[in-house]
Motif scaffolding. Structure first.
Motif, PDB file in Angstrom:
ATOM      1  N   ILE A 225       0.857  -1.194   0.000  1.00  0.00           N
ATOM      2  CA  ILE A 225       0.000   0.000   0.000  1.00  0.00           C
ATOM      3  C   ILE A 225       0.887   1.236   0.000  1.00  0.00           C
ATOM      4  N   ASP A 226       0.721   2.073  -1.007  1.00  0.00           N
ATOM      5  CA  ASP A 226       1.605   3.226  -1.182  1.00  0.00           C
ATOM      6  C   ASP A 226       1.451   4.242  -0.055  1.00  0.00           C
ATOM      7  N   HIS A 227       2.603   4.742   0.412  1.00  0.00           N
ATOM      8  CA  HIS A 227       2.663   5.822   1.418  1.00  0.00           C
ATOM      9  C   HIS A 227       1.840   5.492   2.664  1.00  0.00           C
ATOM     10  N   PHE A 228       1.883   4.241   3.076  1.00  0.00           N
ATOM     11  CA  PHE A 228       1.059   3.835   4.223  1.00  0.00           C
ATOM     12  C   PHE A 228       1.544   4.494   5.513  1.00  0.00           C
ATOM     13  N   VAL A 243      -7.903   1.333   6.650  1.00  0.00           N
ATOM     14  CA  VAL A 243      -7.435   1.129   5.284  1.00  0.00           C
ATOM     15  C   VAL A 243      -7.064  -0.340   5.063  1.00  0.00           C
ATOM     16  N   LEU A 244      -6.349  -0.919   6.023  1.00  0.00           N
ATOM     17  CA  LEU A 244      -5.938  -2.321   5.895  1.00  0.00           C
ATOM     18  C   LEU A 244      -7.141  -3.254   5.831  1.00  0.00           C
ATOM     19  N   ILE A 245      -8.100  -3.024   6.708  1.00  0.00           N
ATOM     20  CA  ILE A 245      -9.308  -3.871   6.744  1.00  0.00           C
ATOM     21  C   ILE A 245     -10.089  -3.741   5.444  1.00  0.00           C
ATOM     22  N   ASN A 246     -10.279  -2.512   4.984  1.00  0.00           N
ATOM     23  CA  ASN A 246     -11.016  -2.284   3.730  1.00  0.00           C
ATOM     24  C   ASN A 246     -10.272  -2.854   2.529  1.00  0.00           C
ATOM     25  N   PHE A 247      -8.948  -2.743   2.558  1.00  0.00           N
ATOM     26  CA  PHE A 247      -8.135  -3.277   1.461  1.00  0.00           C
ATOM     27  C   PHE A 247      -8.309  -4.795   1.352  1.00  0.00           C
ATOM     28  N   HIS A 296     -12.850   3.517  -2.757  1.00  0.00           N
ATOM     29  CA  HIS A 296     -12.579   4.463  -1.671  1.00  0.00           C
ATOM     30  C   HIS A 296     -12.327   3.675  -0.381  1.00  0.00           C
ATOM     31  N   LEU A 297     -11.045   3.347  -0.150  1.00  0.00           N
ATOM     32  CA  LEU A 297     -10.685   2.619   1.064  1.00  0.00           C
ATOM     33  C   LEU A 297     -10.609   3.535   2.275  1.00  0.00           C
ATOM     34  N   SER A 298     -10.505   4.825   2.023  1.00  0.00           N
ATOM     35  CA  SER A 298     -10.415   5.804   3.110  1.00  0.00           C
ATOM     36  C   SER A 298     -11.207   7.042   2.724  1.00  0.00           C
ATOM     37  N   THR A 299     -11.806   7.654   3.715  1.00  0.00           N
ATOM     38  CA  THR A 299     -12.549   8.896   3.465  1.00  0.00           C
ATOM     39  C   THR A 299     -11.630  10.112   3.503  1.00  0.00           C
ATOM     40  N   LYS A 300     -10.353   9.900   3.850  1.00  0.00           N
ATOM     41  CA  LYS A 300      -9.453  11.038   4.060  1.00  0.00           C
ATOM     42  C   LYS A 300      -8.341  11.141   3.030  1.00  0.00           C
TER      43      LYS A 300
END
Length: 343
Positions: A225-228, A243-247, A296-300
């Motif tokens: 995952i880029d720039h984690f 992010v990890l869970i959604n990924f 959209h794995l993250s809202t931010k």
């Protein structure tokens, strides 16, 4: 002598490690019971052998002598080289023949050994077969009891045997679920529920063995995952966990039934692709990048991934296979990320 030392003695020349013997998972318990039965069966048969000889029951004596000889040879093979002459069902079958013949020809009260068989079914057989055998066992022994004893006594015996079997099957279900939970804890990442590095090495060894034996294709895709780290630093570890869970949830839906998915590092994952060459694996990896880019794995923050792809080669080790793929992943990140590179 401590219990552990006793187990180690019983399991001499077995394939189980010290750690497995210490933790006593169900397969180890089954092996201990199997070996103890193999040791005690000839000992239990010997007095009956002498009784039949003294009574002149030649046919029964011959049956017992043959069973004793077979079990002694089996025991020697088991202790010396861990080779089984008798499988657990066959060992139980020999016990059953001796049990029934003893009841009918020598001593009818031998029928009360039936409770030991009920326990033996659970400890030596797989769960479904154990349930079936316990049902059959109650019916067989109930029929024998009604033939040998008054109705009331036979009924009490049959009901008590059925109750014993039912209680053991309940305990079996509890222990089976506990065993599965322990396996999941040992082989799965607790955060994402993806398989962990230990499971990955086991599956890669299997895939490598199949590749070498049958010359089948197998490829792996390493995903980062880029720039984690920046996500954790800027938005907190809770957002990183999200992010990890959604990924994992997103990519799991894309996997084929034959694919295996592992989390082997913080934000690093590996997919094992069975029967897949490098070209096809590259196409799949590219679809992963596109999927994550559009999801959209993250809202931010927008999430992208980099992938390295490597196909198994004849003659190379699993470690070299992984290293080539890791190098390809490093090249993908060096090339600007959100792309794939082939080993």
């Amino acid at each position: 002598m401590t219990p552990h030392a006793l187990y180690r003695l019983v399991l001499v020349n077995s394939q189980y490690s010290e750690e497995e013997i210490k933790n006593l998972p169900l397969p180890v318990i089954r092996e201990i019971v199997y070996r103890l039965m193999s040791v005690h069966l000839p000992i239990f048969v010997l007095p009956v052998l002498m009784v039949t000889w003294s009574r002149g029951q030649n046919l029964l004596f011959t049956i017992y002598a043959l069973a004793t000889s077979i079990t002694l040879v089996h025991l020697i093979m088991l202790v010396k080289s861990n080779r089984r002459l008798l499988s657990p069902p066959l060992l139980l079958f020999i016990c059953f023949i001796l049990y029934v013949s003893t009841i009918m020809l020598i001593q009818k009260y031998t029928i009360f050994w039936s409770y030991a068989f009920t326990v033996g079914f659970y400890l030596l057989l797989e769960k479904r077969l154990s349930v079936i055998m316990n049902i059959i066992w109650v019916l067989i022994n109930g029929s024998i009891a009604f033939y040998l004893f008054p109705f009331e006594l036979a009924l009490i015996y049959m009901l008590s045997l059925a109750t014993c079997g039912f209680g053991i099957e309940i305990q079996s279900a509890i222990l089976y679920r506990h065993e599965q939970n322990l396996k999941d804890l040992a082989l799965r990442d607790p955060l994402t529920n993806a398989l962990n590095r230990r499971a990955m090495m086991q599956e890669l060894d299997k895939a490598d063995a199949l590749h070498k034996r049958y010359n089948t294709s197998a490829s792996i895709i390493m995903i980062d995952i880029d720039h984690f780290k920046a996500i954790n630093d800027n938005y907190g570890h809770q957002e990183g966990d999200t992010v990890l869970i959604n990924f994992v949830a997103t990519l799991s839906r894309r996997l084929r039934s034959t694919d295996s998915f592992f989390r082997h590092g913080g934000e690093e994952f590996t997919v094992l692709l069975q029967s897949t060459n490098l070209k096809d694996a590259a196409s799949i990896a590219d679809s992963y990048c596109e999927l994550i880019r559009e999801t959209h794995l993250s809202t931010k923050v927008a999430i992208t991934v980099s992938c390295g792809v490597a196909e198994a080669k004849r003659g190379e080790s699993v470690v070299n296979w992984l290293n080539r793929c890791d190098t390809a992943l490093y090249n993908a990140k060096s090339a600007g990320r959100d792309c794939i590179k082939l080993a």
